[in-house]
Scaffold this motif. Structure first.
Motif, PDB file in Angstrom:
ATOM      1  N   UNK A 219       0.839  -1.182   0.000  1.00 29.33           N
ATOM      2  CA  UNK A 219       0.000   0.000   0.000  1.00 29.33           C
ATOM      3  C   UNK A 219       0.883   1.244   0.000  1.00 29.33           C
ATOM      4  N   UNK A 220       0.452   2.262  -0.697  1.00 29.68           N
ATOM      5  CA  UNK A 220       1.195   3.519  -0.808  1.00 29.68           C
ATOM      6  C   UNK A 220       1.152   4.262   0.522  1.00 29.68           C
ATOM      7  N   UNK A 221       2.330   4.744   0.922  1.00 28.31           N
ATOM      8  CA  UNK A 221       2.426   5.468   2.191  1.00 28.31           C
ATOM      9  C   UNK A 221       3.048   6.840   1.932  1.00 28.31           C
ATOM     10  N   UNK A 222       2.391   7.871   2.438  1.00 27.40           N
ATOM     11  CA  UNK A 222       2.811   9.258   2.231  1.00 27.40           C
ATOM     12  C   UNK A 222       3.014   9.932   3.583  1.00 27.40           C
ATOM     13  N   UNK A 223       4.084  10.697   3.693  1.00 21.63           N
ATOM     14  CA  UNK A 223       4.338  11.502   4.884  1.00 21.63           C
ATOM     15  C   UNK A 223       4.202  12.970   4.505  1.00 21.63           C
ATOM     16  N   UNK A 224       3.407  13.699   5.264  1.00 17.05           N
ATOM     17  CA  UNK A 224       3.246  15.139   5.083  1.00 17.05           C
ATOM     18  C   UNK A 224       3.999  15.821   6.213  1.00 17.05           C
ATOM     19  N   UNK A 225       5.020  16.612   5.854  1.00 12.91           N
ATOM     20  CA  UNK A 225       5.852  17.320   6.827  1.00 12.91           C
ATOM     21  C   UNK A 225       5.525  18.806   6.749  1.00 12.91           C
ATOM     22  N   UNK A 226       5.268  19.402   7.883  1.00 10.55           N
ATOM     23  CA  UNK A 226       5.013  20.830   7.934  1.00 10.55           C
ATOM     24  C   UNK A 226       5.396  21.386   9.284  1.00 10.55           C
ATOM     25  N   UNK A 227       5.291  22.688   9.391  1.00  5.18           N
ATOM     26  CA  UNK A 227       5.606  23.338  10.662  1.00  5.18           C
ATOM     27  C   UNK A 227       4.373  23.318  11.550  1.00  5.18           C
ATOM     28  N   UNK A 228       4.563  23.024  12.812  1.00 12.28           N
ATOM     29  CA  UNK A 228       3.477  23.043  13.783  1.00 12.28           C
ATOM     30  C   UNK A 228       2.784  24.404  13.699  1.00 12.28           C
ATOM     31  N   UNK A 229       1.464  24.423  13.441  1.00  7.46           N
ATOM     32  CA  UNK A 229       0.785  25.696  13.217  1.00  7.46           C
ATOM     33  C   UNK A 229       0.974  26.746  14.307  1.00  7.46           C
ATOM     34  N   UNK A 230       1.067  26.329  15.553  1.00  7.85           N
ATOM     35  CA  UNK A 230       1.196  27.340  16.613  1.00  7.85           C
ATOM     36  C   UNK A 230       2.617  27.881  16.758  1.00  7.85           C
ATOM     37  N   UNK A 231       3.555  27.412  15.923  1.00  7.90           N
ATOM     38  CA  UNK A 231       4.922  27.940  15.973  1.00  7.90           C
ATOM     39  C   UNK A 231       5.233  28.859  14.789  1.00  7.90           C
ATOM     40  N   UNK A 232       4.254  29.077  13.913  1.00 11.48           N
ATOM     41  CA  UNK A 232       4.447  29.927  12.733  1.00 11.48           C
ATOM     42  C   UNK A 232       4.353  31.396  13.141  1.00 11.48           C
ATOM     43  N   UNK A 233       5.221  32.213  12.557  1.00 11.25           N
ATOM     44  CA  UNK A 233       5.185  33.659  12.789  1.00 11.25           C
ATOM     45  C   UNK A 233       4.217  34.264  11.769  1.00 11.25           C
ATOM     46  N   UNK A 234       2.981  34.459  12.176  1.00  9.46           N
ATOM     47  CA  UNK A 234       1.952  34.960  11.265  1.00  9.46           C
ATOM     48  C   UNK A 234       2.108  36.449  10.955  1.00  9.46           C
ATOM     49  N   UNK A 235       3.021  37.134  11.622  1.00  9.11           N
ATOM     50  CA  UNK A 235       3.284  38.538  11.303  1.00  9.11           C
ATOM     51  C   UNK A 235       4.252  38.669  10.126  1.00  9.11           C
ATOM     52  N   UNK A 236       4.835  37.558   9.678  1.00 10.04           N
ATOM     53  CA  UNK A 236       5.773  37.572   8.551  1.00 10.04           C
ATOM     54  C   UNK A 236       5.045  38.046   7.292  1.00 10.04           C
ATOM     55  N   UNK A 237       5.502  39.135   6.669  1.00  8.41           N
ATOM     56  CA  UNK A 237       4.820  39.653   5.480  1.00  8.41           C
ATOM     57  C   UNK A 237       4.873  38.697   4.280  1.00  8.41           C
ATOM     58  N   UNK A 238       5.715  37.674   4.334  1.00  7.13           N
ATOM     59  CA  UNK A 238       5.787  36.697   3.247  1.00  7.13           C
ATOM     60  C   UNK A 238       4.586  35.750   3.264  1.00  7.13           C
ATOM     61  N   UNK A 239       3.879  35.696   4.384  1.00  6.10           N
ATOM     62  CA  UNK A 239       2.700  34.839   4.490  1.00  6.10           C
ATOM     63  C   UNK A 239       1.461  35.602   4.022  1.00  6.10           C
ATOM     64  N   UNK A 240       0.480  34.866   3.493  1.00  3.13           N
ATOM     65  CA  UNK A 240      -0.757  35.527   3.068  1.00  3.13           C
ATOM     66  C   UNK A 240      -1.433  36.245   4.238  1.00  3.13           C
ATOM     67  N   UNK A 241      -2.001  37.385   3.958  1.00  2.00           N
ATOM     68  CA  UNK A 241      -2.714  38.151   4.966  1.00  2.00           C
ATOM     69  C   UNK A 241      -3.874  37.336   5.531  1.00  2.00           C
ATOM     70  N   UNK A 242      -4.037  37.401   6.840  1.00  2.00           N
ATOM     71  CA  UNK A 242      -5.142  36.704   7.483  1.00  2.00           C
ATOM     72  C   UNK A 242      -4.861  35.241   7.814  1.00  2.00           C
ATOM     73  N   UNK A 243      -3.681  34.767   7.504  1.00  2.00           N
ATOM     74  CA  UNK A 243      -3.339  33.370   7.809  1.00  2.00           C
ATOM     75  C   UNK A 243      -3.208  33.226   9.324  1.00  2.00           C
ATOM     76  N   UNK A 244      -3.669  32.090   9.841  1.00  2.00           N
ATOM     77  CA  UNK A 244      -3.553  31.830  11.272  1.00  2.00           C
ATOM     78  C   UNK A 244      -3.487  30.324  11.513  1.00  2.00           C
TER      79      UNK A 244
END
Length: 128
Positions: free
Chosen positions: A1-26
């Motif tokens: 069976x096909x197995x996929x791993x999705x790697x990302x940053x823990x949402x509560x550790x993201x700096x949402x004030x970073x202007x590189x991120x879309x406005x309103x992201x949380x």
């Protein structure tokens, strides 16, 4: 069976004030996208694992442990890890960790959490 791993940053550790991120992201929007990604992976009949990490050495250790726990056909690295310029070093660490730990796995990149399954499908032989 096909197995996929999705790697990302823990949402509560993201700096949402970073202007590189879309406005309103949380953290709630990111988590909703992660949940959608998991559902779309399951819809394709694949085994999907999530590895949301903090942006530090502990996060890389968590990723190494996850990669050692299973054989992955594809590892999808989230857009939030590669798009903000200040996250470039973390992104490089993640890519190199995946490359070393699972040299036979395809590596794919999503643009938003919701297109994670599509990103994996580009590199997998079966579209599910």
């Amino acid at each position: 069976m096909t197995r996929v791993l999705f790697v990302g940053q823990t949402p509560d550790t993201v700096d949402y004030s970073d202007p590189a991120l879309p406005s309103g992201m949380n953290a709630e929007k990111i988590q909703a996208g992660i949940d959608l990604a998991a559902a779309k992976i399951a819809e394709r009949g694949w085994i999907g694992d999530l590895c949301m990490i903090p942006p530090d050495a502990e996060g890389i250790a968590m990723l190494e442990k996850q990669l050692a726990s299973a054989m992955y056909d594809c590892v999808v690295i989230g857009g939030g890890m590669r798009l903000p310029p200040k996250g470039l070093f973390l992104f490089e660490k993640v890519v190199n960790t995946v490359h070393r730990a699972t040299p036979g796995s395809a590596i794919a990149f999503n643009t938003v959490p919701g297109d994670t399954a599509d990103a994996a499908a580009r590199w997998l032989k079966s579209d599910g």
